[in-house]
Design a protein around this motif. Structure first.
Motif, PDB file in Angstrom:
ATOM      1  N   VAL A   1      -1.227   2.938 -11.877  1.00 24.00           N
ATOM      2  CA  VAL A   1      -0.736   2.092 -10.789  1.00 24.00           C
ATOM      3  C   VAL A   1      -1.824   1.083 -10.441  1.00 24.00           C
ATOM      4  O   VAL A   1      -2.929   1.453 -10.038  1.00 24.00           O
TER       5      VAL A   1
ATOM      6  N   SER B   1      -6.951   0.050  -8.689  1.00 21.37           N
ATOM      7  CA  SER B   1      -6.069   1.063  -9.284  1.00 21.37           C
ATOM      8  C   SER B   1      -5.877   2.150  -8.248  1.00 21.37           C
ATOM      9  O   SER B   1      -6.808   2.509  -7.534  1.00 21.37           O
ATOM     10  N   VAL B   2      -4.675   2.676  -8.151  1.00 22.05           N
ATOM     11  CA  VAL B   2      -4.343   3.682  -7.144  1.00 22.05           C
ATOM     12  C   VAL B   2      -4.121   5.016  -7.833  1.00 22.05           C
ATOM     13  O   VAL B   2      -3.466   5.094  -8.863  1.00 22.05           O
ATOM     14  N   GLY B   3      -4.663   6.056  -7.236  1.00 19.29           N
ATOM     15  CA  GLY B   3      -4.406   7.398  -7.752  1.00 19.29           C
ATOM     16  C   GLY B   3      -5.398   7.933  -8.717  1.00 19.29           C
ATOM     17  O   GLY B   3      -6.349   7.508  -9.154  1.00 19.29           O
TER      18      GLY B   3
ATOM     19  N   ALA C   1       1.431   6.798  -6.853  1.00 19.47           N
ATOM     20  CA  ALA C   1       0.215   7.494  -7.304  1.00 19.47           C
ATOM     21  C   ALA C   1       0.542   8.951  -7.599  1.00 19.47           C
ATOM     22  O   ALA C   1       1.400   9.559  -6.975  1.00 19.47           O
ATOM     23  N   GLY C   2      -0.138   9.491  -8.578  1.00 19.92           N
ATOM     24  CA  GLY C   2       0.063  10.888  -8.931  1.00 19.92           C
ATOM     25  C   GLY C   2       1.141  11.095  -9.973  1.00 19.92           C
ATOM     26  O   GLY C   2       1.337  12.201 -10.454  1.00 19.92           O
ATOM     27  N   ARG C   3       1.841  10.044 -10.317  1.00 23.47           N
ATOM     28  CA  ARG C   3       2.834  10.148 -11.384  1.00 23.47           C
ATOM     29  C   ARG C   3       2.142   9.902 -12.712  1.00 23.47           C
ATOM     30  O   ARG C   3       0.985   9.520 -12.763  1.00 23.47           O
ATOM     31  N   ASP C   4       2.864  10.081 -13.760  1.00 25.90           N
ATOM     32  CA  ASP C   4       2.298   9.915 -15.097  1.00 25.90           C
ATOM     33  C   ASP C   4       2.322   8.441 -15.511  1.00 25.90           C
ATOM     34  O   ASP C   4       2.966   8.064 -16.495  1.00 25.90           O
TER      35      ASP C   4
ATOM     36  N   ALA D   1       2.423   1.677  -3.503  1.00 23.82           N
ATOM     37  CA  ALA D   1       1.410   2.135  -4.461  1.00 23.82           C
ATOM     38  C   ALA D   1       1.073   3.604  -4.231  1.00 23.82           C
ATOM     39  O   ALA D   1       0.958   4.383  -5.188  1.00 23.82           O
ATOM     40  N   ALA D   2       0.938   4.003  -2.966  1.00 20.31           N
ATOM     41  CA  ALA D   2       0.629   5.398  -2.653  1.00 20.31           C
ATOM     42  C   ALA D   2       1.752   6.328  -3.104  1.00 20.31           C
ATOM     43  O   ALA D   2       1.503   7.427  -3.606  1.00 20.31           O
TER      44      ALA D   2
ATOM     45  N   GLU E   1       0.831  -1.207   0.000  1.00 24.45           N
ATOM     46  CA  GLU E   1       0.000   0.000   0.000  1.00 24.45           C
ATOM     47  C   GLU E   1       0.863   1.254   0.000  1.00 24.45           C
ATOM     48  O   GLU E   1       0.567   2.226  -0.701  1.00 24.45           O
TER      49      GLU E   1
END
Length: 195
Positions: free
Chosen positions: A59, A193-195, A53-56, A49-50, A46
Motif C-alpha cells: 500500500v 508505504s503503509v503497513g 494495510a495488513g492485506r497481501d 490506506a489504514a 489515511e
C-alpha cells in the motif's frame, strides 16, 4: 460472479482506478499494489490506506508531488517480482460529510458516500500518466480517463485545485500554502508505504 470477475472490479486490467473505500474493495482483489491518492490534507486517504494495510499487497500513498516516484517504485516492485504487477489506484475523494464533519444532510449518516474531488482525479491521473511513461500501460477505461484529464489539464491544475470546493475550503481556513504545495508535480521522491 466473483468480485474480481465483476465488471466494476476491472480485474482484466493491470492498472485499475476507483473511488473511496468502497471502490477500493472493488478493485483490490487480485492486485499486488494499491496506491491511495489524497492530494489535499484530508483524513480520508489515511483511513483508506489504514484499512488496506495488513492485506497481501503493498500500500503506497500517492499524489501529484510524488507521482513519478510512485511509478518508479511500482516498476521496481514488478522487476523484483519478475512478473506483471496488478495496480489498484484508489482516489480518496471526500466522504459527503465534508471536512467540517456534518455539513451535508446534518449528520454523518452518509459517511460511506464519496464526493468526487477534482484534486484526487488529477492526482490519480498523474500517477497513471507516470506509469504509462514507464511501460505499465494496460489501463482500465476509468484509469485512462483520469490520465487524459491530467494530461489535458496539467497546466491548469494549480488554479483548478485551488478553486475546487476542497481547495477553496482550505484557502478560507488560511491554508493556501498547503494547497499550493499540493499542486507541485514531481516535487518529492518520497513514497510513503503503509503497513
Amino acid at each position: 460472479m466473483s468480485e474480481t470477475r465483476a465488471p466494476y472490479g476491472q480485474a482484466k486490467y493491470q492498472v485499475r482506478l476507483d473511488w473511496g473505500a468502497t471502490g477500493a474493495e472493488r478493485i483490490v482483489p487480485g492486485a499486488h499494489v494499491a496506491v491511495v491518492v489524497d492530494v489535499l490534507p484530508s483524513p480520508d486517504g489515511e483511513a483508506i490506506a489504514a484499512a488496506l494495510a495488513g492485506r497481501d499487497l503493498v500500500v503506497l500513498e500517492g499524489s501529484l508531488r510524488n507521482r513519478s516516484a510512485v511509478a518508479r517504485r511500482i516498476l521496481e516492485l514488478q522487476e523484483e517480482r519478475g512478473e506483471r504487477l496488478m495496480v489498484a489506484i484508489v482516489a480518496a475523494g471526500e466522504r459527503t460529510g465534508g471536512r467540517a464533519g456534518s455539513e451535508v444532510g446534518g449528520s454523518d449518516a452518509h459517511s460511506d458516500a464519496v464526493r468526487f474531488a477534482v484534486e484526487d482525479q488529477l492526482g490519480a491521473g498523474a500517477i497513471v500518466d507516470a506509469l504509462i511513461a514507464l511501460g505499465i500501460d494496460h489501463t482500465s477505461p476509468e484509469a485512462a480517463v483520469a490520465c487524459a484529464a491530467f494530461e489535458g489539464l496539467r497546466h491548469a491544475a494549480v488554479h483548478l485545485i485551488g478553486a475546487s470546493a476542497s481547495g477553496a475550503e482550505l484557502v478560507a481556513q488560511g491554508r493556501r500554502p498547503e494547497v499550493r504545495a499540493a499542486t507541485e508535480v514531481d516535487a518529492s521522491d518520497e513514497v510513503p508505504s503503509v503497513g
